[in-house]
Design a protein around this motif. Structure first.
Motif, PDB file in Angstrom:
ATOM      1  N   GLY A 135      96.138 -60.455 -19.081  1.00 20.61           N
ATOM      2  CA  GLY A 135      95.298 -61.396 -19.010  1.00 20.61           C
ATOM      3  C   GLY A 135      95.287 -62.515 -18.204  1.00 20.61           C
ATOM      4  O   GLY A 135      94.411 -63.012 -17.420  1.00 20.61           O
ATOM      5  N   LEU A 136      96.546 -63.297 -18.418  1.00 22.09           N
ATOM      6  CA  LEU A 136      96.838 -64.343 -17.318  1.00 22.09           C
ATOM      7  C   LEU A 136      96.649 -64.060 -15.903  1.00 22.09           C
ATOM      8  O   LEU A 136      96.369 -64.757 -15.079  1.00 22.09           O
ATOM      9  CB  LEU A 136      98.287 -64.996 -17.644  1.00 22.09           C
ATOM     10  N   LEU A 139      93.204 -63.936 -14.898  1.00 19.88           N
ATOM     11  CA  LEU A 139      92.785 -65.615 -15.038  1.00 19.88           C
ATOM     12  C   LEU A 139      93.036 -65.930 -13.725  1.00 19.88           C
ATOM     13  O   LEU A 139      92.061 -66.784 -13.170  1.00 19.88           O
ATOM     14  CB  LEU A 139      93.180 -66.256 -16.208  1.00 19.88           C
ATOM     15  N   GLN A 148      87.339 -63.746 -14.577  1.00 20.14           N
ATOM     16  CA  GLN A 148      88.041 -64.607 -15.166  1.00 20.14           C
ATOM     17  C   GLN A 148      87.839 -64.458 -16.929  1.00 20.14           C
ATOM     18  O   GLN A 148      88.886 -64.571 -17.803  1.00 20.14           O
ATOM     19  CB  GLN A 148      87.958 -65.989 -14.711  1.00 20.14           C
ATOM     20  N   VAL A 149      86.545 -64.296 -17.218  1.00 25.97           N
ATOM     21  CA  VAL A 149      86.290 -64.116 -18.621  1.00 25.97           C
ATOM     22  C   VAL A 149      86.857 -62.917 -19.440  1.00 25.97           C
ATOM     23  O   VAL A 149      87.364 -62.757 -20.255  1.00 25.97           O
ATOM     24  CB  VAL A 149      84.686 -64.065 -18.953  1.00 25.97           C
ATOM     25  N   GLY A 151      89.716 -61.502 -18.200  1.00 25.43           N
ATOM     26  CA  GLY A 151      90.889 -61.788 -18.231  1.00 25.43           C
ATOM     27  C   GLY A 151      91.433 -62.769 -19.624  1.00 25.43           C
ATOM     28  O   GLY A 151      92.317 -62.380 -20.397  1.00 25.43           O
ATOM     29  N   TYR A 152      90.206 -63.608 -20.073  1.00 27.43           N
ATOM     30  CA  TYR A 152      90.517 -64.322 -21.090  1.00 27.43           C
ATOM     31  C   TYR A 152      90.256 -63.387 -22.302  1.00 27.43           C
ATOM     32  O   TYR A 152      91.119 -63.467 -23.409  1.00 27.43           O
ATOM     33  CB  TYR A 152      89.376 -65.662 -21.026  1.00 27.43           C
ATOM     34  N   LEU A 155      93.697 -61.618 -22.628  1.00 31.00           N
ATOM     35  CA  LEU A 155      94.602 -62.668 -23.242  1.00 31.00           C
ATOM     36  C   LEU A 155      94.484 -62.693 -24.699  1.00 31.00           C
ATOM     37  O   LEU A 155      95.275 -62.609 -25.356  1.00 31.00           O
ATOM     38  CB  LEU A 155      94.271 -64.070 -22.698  1.00 31.00           C
TER      39      LEU A 155
ATOM     40  N   ILE B 151      88.369 -73.114 -18.992  1.00 33.65           N
ATOM     41  CA  ILE B 151      89.373 -72.043 -18.512  1.00 33.65           C
ATOM     42  C   ILE B 151      90.934 -72.551 -18.649  1.00 33.65           C
ATOM     43  O   ILE B 151      91.761 -72.044 -19.372  1.00 33.65           O
ATOM     44  CB  ILE B 151      89.277 -71.703 -17.160  1.00 33.65           C
ATOM     45  N   THR B 155      92.645 -71.423 -22.066  1.00 34.33           N
ATOM     46  CA  THR B 155      94.292 -70.790 -22.237  1.00 34.33           C
ATOM     47  C   THR B 155      95.357 -71.612 -22.765  1.00 34.33           C
ATOM     48  O   THR B 155      96.087 -70.900 -23.593  1.00 34.33           O
ATOM     49  CB  THR B 155      94.541 -70.657 -20.341  1.00 34.33           C
TER      50      THR B 155
END
Lengths: 213, 480
Positions: A135-136, A139, A148-149, A151-152, A155, B151, B155
């Motif tokens: 996930g990181l 991101l 990116q979403v 990826g989040y 995560l 973001i 995180t």
């Protein structure tokens, strides 16, 4: 029981790599959605019996992560007329290799951490770490807001996997709060994605370069 | 009971704000909530209840030491917001007022949370509620800043959740029964599983450190503080960073109790000094005076982390510095917001002569600058002196040297930029503002009040507060 559970975790780990390798945003969304559904079913196999609370959490997770969020993301994709990630910040093959290395590293790392006897043969810990790292990577390595979403979401899936180790022992209220917060988080992200789309007419976060030193 | 009211009252008023029909009168709900909150906190402060604190949520020694500051900060900012929202009548203020009130409720919740999960829920929810406040201006730059905040901050809170799970597993592995209150985990002490404890500390420090804005996880801060309205910047820099700092302190207490004290101190010292070095270098380079305040905030988070690494005396001085930082920053953010509105620009290349255009705000900014760079007799001087003294007593001579050099560099950077804005010939656009006479009393009195608080904390910090800082430090360090 444990075998079925490990099979699902293994599937989730495979989906990490599929997500990292895919250039088409729809397949990335699909990978994240399937992963969310696979993990949603997992609590039913943990051997706490099928009480109503576990069933409720499982059903909510499958619906939200498998259907609601992917639908929102696809809607954003259609509105923005984009289909694939053209120039990721970390190219696909290196990010796939990094993801594979992270999976190996996660297995090695979890060997160092002591586990309770009932978790001794479970893949949950390495699966969780591998998914968090994947996930990181998404991101950091992708430029499109949608990627990116995703990826989040991965995560979050990784953290959720880890949370399953504690599901029998932490009070219900806290779990409910955490689930609620994660859901709200995604909706807020969705709204902001929509704003970016309207304001910049693109979902490429590389265009967001006004603010720098 | 009162501790619950601290959360319920602002939350109820947030609900009222949503259904309140009139745009003009809605902002008055903010000072109403602020006054009620300050009164409730004062009752708790003066007349502590004799019954034991609820293990999940309560006004314990740590909340006693910092919650009153957040309460005062909100009240003064609320008074400012009434005038600010009148100036900004072009935008609907419904979401702004409701979110600000809910944020206040969540600050009260997170500062009183004594349970690992509840604390995380408070921090996460506060992160999400900040989002609509950040893009209140609705410009492309504001949306970019909001995305970066979401973001990076998202995180950060995700990592702190993973860290919370690791700490929970450390407790479970050590024979715990799933009691994740901080008191429960502290009493487990060395029984906590050591490898899991290390993993938890790393993840929680990274996660809550992101929310605090410690370097290198500070990247969201200049963008968010630079684009948000001044009043939101003041509340974030004084309130949101404080809940993250308290979260770090509460986790540190558990790790210390389990015998990880040497590790927590070393990591906090390194992160703190690194934040100070990075921010003081950026302060020398930046041209934007609102981003400058963000880097100054990174620097002060570094000071807090260093203080927390220096034993009971250092921690007590750090809690004192929480007050000084929150209230002095309030003066800077609010007056910088006034100047930014009048100048319609934000960098030293396009703004000058503001001492003529906005005489009161420019003067407040200059005095506030001296206060925040630790000039006596303002509060920050005494708390930073306390941290330096604690560093020398615990034989951290080289750390103290780095600390002082960074303070000096920050002073040079801040004064250079500040006087470039205040002095010189005013630009044409700003000159027109002077004729429009926009420096209303409602937006210049609150920053002056903040300065008065900063002075009061330096000259005559009441014994009641001093005792609350030292007893909170003693409570957190007693476990070693």
């Amino acid at each position: 029981m444990n075998d079925a559970q490990n099979l699902l975790v293994g599937m989730a780990m495979g989906l990490n790599l599929i997500g990292l390798a895919s250039s088409r945003l729809t397949s990335l969304i699909r990978a994240a959605a399937i992963q969310g559904m696979v993990l949603g079913v997992l609590p039913l196999l943990l051997g706490h019996g099928a009480n109503w609370w576990v069933i409720l959490v499982a059903a909510a997770t499958v619906v939200v992560k498998g259907f609601v969020i992917p639908a929102l993301l696809r809607k954003a994709l259609r509105a923005a007329h984009i289909d694939r990630e053209v120039q990721p910040l970390i190219p696909f093959v290196p990010s796939l290799l990094l993801g594979a290395a992270a999976t190996v590293g996660a297995v090695a790392l979890s060997g160092l951490l002591p586990l309770r006897p009932e978790h001794a043969h479970s893949l949950l810990v390495p699966g969780s770490f591998a998914t968090v790292v994947s996930g990181l990577l998404l991101l950091m390595g992708r430029a499109k807001a949608i990627a990116q979403v995703c990826g989040y979401l991965m995560l979050e899936n990784g953290i959720y996997m880890f949370g399953l180790l504690l599901i029998g022992s932490t009070p219900i209220m806290v779990e409910a709060g955490i689930l609620l917060d994660l859901t709200v988080a995604v909706f807020v992200v969705g709204i902001i994605v929509d704003r970016i789309q309207r304001e910049f007419d693109t979902l490429d976060t590389r265009r967001l370069t006004e603010l720098h030193e | 009971m009162i501790e619950v009211l601290l959360i319920v009252v602002p939350l109820l008023l947030a609900g009222v704000a949503v259904v309140w029909p009139a745009e003009r009168t809605r902002p008055w709900l903010l000072p109403v909530a602020g006054v009620l909150h300050v009164l409730l906190v004062a009752v708790l402060l003066v007349r502590p209840s004799s019954s034991p604190v609820n293990p999940w949520l309560g006004f314990d020694a740590v909340s006693r030491a910092v919650l009153p500051m957040v309460s005062i900060l909100f009240l003064v900012c609320a008074a400012y917001a009434v005038s600010y929202l009148r100036i900004r009548a072009d935008q609907s203020n419904k979401v702004f007022v409701a979110m600000l009130l809910s944020l206040h409720a969540l600050f009260s919740f997170a500062l009183q949370a004594r349970h690992l999960g509840l604390l995380w829920i408070g921090v996460e929810a506060a992160t999400l509620l900040t989002v609509p406040l950040l893009h209140f201006n609705n410009t492309a730059r504001a949306i970019e800043a909001t995305w970066k905040y979401l973001i990076v901050g998202g995180t950060g809170v995700a990592l702190s959740l993973l860290g919370s799970f690791c700490l929970g597993y450390a407790s479970l592995h050590g024979g715990g029964t799933g009691d994740l209150t901080f008191a429960g985990m502290v009493s487990q002490g060395p029984a906590l599983s050591r490898p899991w404890l290390v993993a938890a500390w790393v993840l929680l420090l990274a996660g809550y450190g992101t929310k605090m804005g410690l370097a290198p996880m500070h990247t969201w801060k200049p963008d968010a503080y630079g684009e948000a309205p001044g009043v939101v910047g003041a509340i974030l820099a004084g309130g949101a960073t404080t809940i993250a700092f308290v979260a770090v302190l509460r986790v540190k207490q558990v790790v210390d109790a389990a015998g990880g004290g040497a590790m927590t101190e070393r990591t906090l010292l390194v992160f703190g000094l690194f934040s100070m070095v990075v921010s003081s270098l950026y302060l020398l380079a930046t041209r934007d005076f609102k981003r400058m305040l963000a880097y100054s905030s990174v620097e002060h988070m570094g000071i807090l982390a260093v203080g927390a690494a220096l034993g009971t005396a250092g921690l007590s001085a750090a809690l004192y510095h929480v007050w000084n930082n929150g209230l002095t920053k309030g003066a800077l953010f609010l007056s910088a917001g006034n100047i930014r509105r009048a100048a319609r620009a934000r960098t030293a290349d396009t703004v000058s002569g503001m001492a003529w255009c906005t005489p009161v705000s420019a003067r407040v900014l200059v005095v506030g600058l001296f206060a925040v760079t630790a000039m006596p007799p303002f509060g920050p001087f005494f708390s930073e002196l306390g941290i330096i003294r604690a560093g020398l007593e615990t034989h951290h001579g080289s750390a103290v040297a780095v600390f002082t050099i960074c303070l000096l560099l920050a002073f040079i950077g801040l004064t250079r930029l500040m006087f470039a804005i205040v002095d010189g010939r005013p630009r044409a656009a700003a000159r027109m503002e002077r004729h429009a006479g926009r420096e209303a009393a409602g937006v210049v009195i609150p920053p002056i009040v903040f300065l008065a608080f900063s002075l009061w904390l330096g000259l005559a910090a009441p014994p009641l507060l001093q005792k609350s800082w030292s007893s909170a430090a003693a409570y957190l360090e007693a476990v070693r």
